[in-house]
Design a protein around this motif. Structure first.
Motif, PDB file in Angstrom:
ATOM      1  N   THR A  18       0.882  -1.744   0.048  1.00  0.00           N
ATOM      2  CA  THR A  18      -0.253  -0.258  -0.021  1.00  0.00           C
ATOM      3  C   THR A  18       1.268   1.020  -0.034  1.00  0.00           C
ATOM      4  O   THR A  18       1.908   0.620   0.744  1.00  0.00           O
ATOM      5  N   THR A  19       0.685   2.299  -0.434  1.00  0.00           N
ATOM      6  CA  THR A  19       0.936   2.950  -0.134  1.00  0.00           C
ATOM      7  C   THR A  19       0.807   4.069   0.686  1.00  0.00           C
ATOM      8  O   THR A  19      -0.018   3.852   1.328  1.00  0.00           O
ATOM      9  N   ALA A  21       0.561   7.329   0.949  1.00  0.00           N
ATOM     10  CA  ALA A  21      -1.097   8.031   1.484  1.00  0.00           C
ATOM     11  C   ALA A  21      -2.259   7.037   2.295  1.00  0.00           C
ATOM     12  O   ALA A  21      -3.026   7.917   2.285  1.00  0.00           O
ATOM     13  N   ASN A  22      -2.271   5.608   1.946  1.00  0.00           N
ATOM     14  CA  ASN A  22      -3.255   5.363   2.429  1.00  0.00           C
ATOM     15  C   ASN A  22      -3.159   4.622   3.810  1.00  0.00           C
ATOM     16  O   ASN A  22      -4.086   4.670   4.775  1.00  0.00           O
ATOM     17  N   VAL A  23      -1.840   5.096   4.203  1.00  0.00           N
ATOM     18  CA  VAL A  23      -1.977   4.112   6.004  1.00  0.00           C
ATOM     19  C   VAL A  23      -2.212   5.994   7.170  1.00  0.00           C
ATOM     20  O   VAL A  23      -2.349   7.286   6.475  1.00  0.00           O
ATOM     21  N   ILE A  24      -3.498   5.526   8.067  1.00  0.00           N
ATOM     22  CA  ILE A  24      -3.371   6.317   9.301  1.00  0.00           C
ATOM     23  C   ILE A  24      -2.484   6.308  10.543  1.00  0.00           C
ATOM     24  O   ILE A  24      -2.682   5.647  10.824  1.00  0.00           O
ATOM     25  N   LYS A  25      -2.698   7.726  10.641  1.00  0.00           N
ATOM     26  CA  LYS A  25      -1.931   7.952  11.310  1.00  0.00           C
ATOM     27  C   LYS A  25      -2.670   7.805  12.642  1.00  0.00           C
ATOM     28  O   LYS A  25      -3.524   8.815  13.252  1.00  0.00           O
ATOM     29  N   LEU A  26      -2.392   8.020  13.990  1.00  0.00           N
ATOM     30  CA  LEU A  26      -2.936   7.357  14.794  1.00  0.00           C
ATOM     31  C   LEU A  26      -2.503   8.430  15.656  1.00  0.00           C
ATOM     32  O   LEU A  26      -1.085   8.938  15.957  1.00  0.00           O
ATOM     33  N   LYS A  27      -3.881   9.082  15.993  1.00  0.00           N
ATOM     34  CA  LYS A  27      -3.148   9.646  17.025  1.00  0.00           C
ATOM     35  C   LYS A  27      -2.542   9.716  18.185  1.00  0.00           C
ATOM     36  O   LYS A  27      -3.008   8.414  19.227  1.00  0.00           O
ATOM     37  N   LYS A  28      -1.699  10.651  19.509  1.00  0.00           N
ATOM     38  CA  LYS A  28      -1.148  10.036  21.149  1.00  0.00           C
ATOM     39  C   LYS A  28      -1.672  10.815  21.901  1.00  0.00           C
ATOM     40  O   LYS A  28      -2.038  11.766  21.371  1.00  0.00           O
TER      41      LYS A  28
END
Length: 134
Positions: A18-19, A21-28
């Motif tokens: 996957t690119t 751009a498709n990764v969703i970053k988690l909030k800390k």
């Protein structure tokens, strides 16, 4: 020269990439600053719920060892091994990121603070289910 696809260990089929751009970053969200409470170990690595308002936490002391850099004569030198870049054979590259003269990494006895194993029991004034990270 072709591109090799990593095999899926369960089915033996190629895994789809996957690119970024498709990764969703988690909030800390900081819930508890252990350093502010006096935690001095390098890292906190275990946590378990004892009851509804009590946590036990522990560090991993890596068997009292640490990674250190050595020069061509095997002498320990100052520097952070994690800042070094290595090639496919594990040789340290002289790319300006690593301490000058470093040729290898060795496991040595850790410092007195990080050799200790710590376990803390944290009792909160109310049930943990009453706290929110929002």
């Amino acid at each position: 020269m072709g591109i090799e696809l990593e095999k899926n260990s369960i089915h033996g089929t190629p895994s789809a990439a996957t690119t970024w751009a498709n990764v969703i970053k988690l909030k800390k969200t900081v819930l508890l600053d252990m350093n502010a409470l006096g935690w001095s170990a390098e890292k906190l690595e275990a946590m378990t719920l004892i009851d509804g308002q009590t946590l036990a936490i522990m560090n991993d002391n890596d068997f009292g060892l640490r990674s250190t850099l050595v020069d061509a004569n095997g002498k320990l030198i100052d520097g952070d091994p994690t800042s070094c870049t290595v090639d496919a054979n594990g040789a340290i590259l002289n790319d300006g990121n690593c301490t000058t003269g470093a040729v290898s990494v060795r496991a040595t006895r850790g410092d007195a603070v990080n050799r200790l194993t710590r376990m803390w029991i944290l009792k909160f004034p109310k049930a943990l289910s009453n706290y929110s990270a929002s």
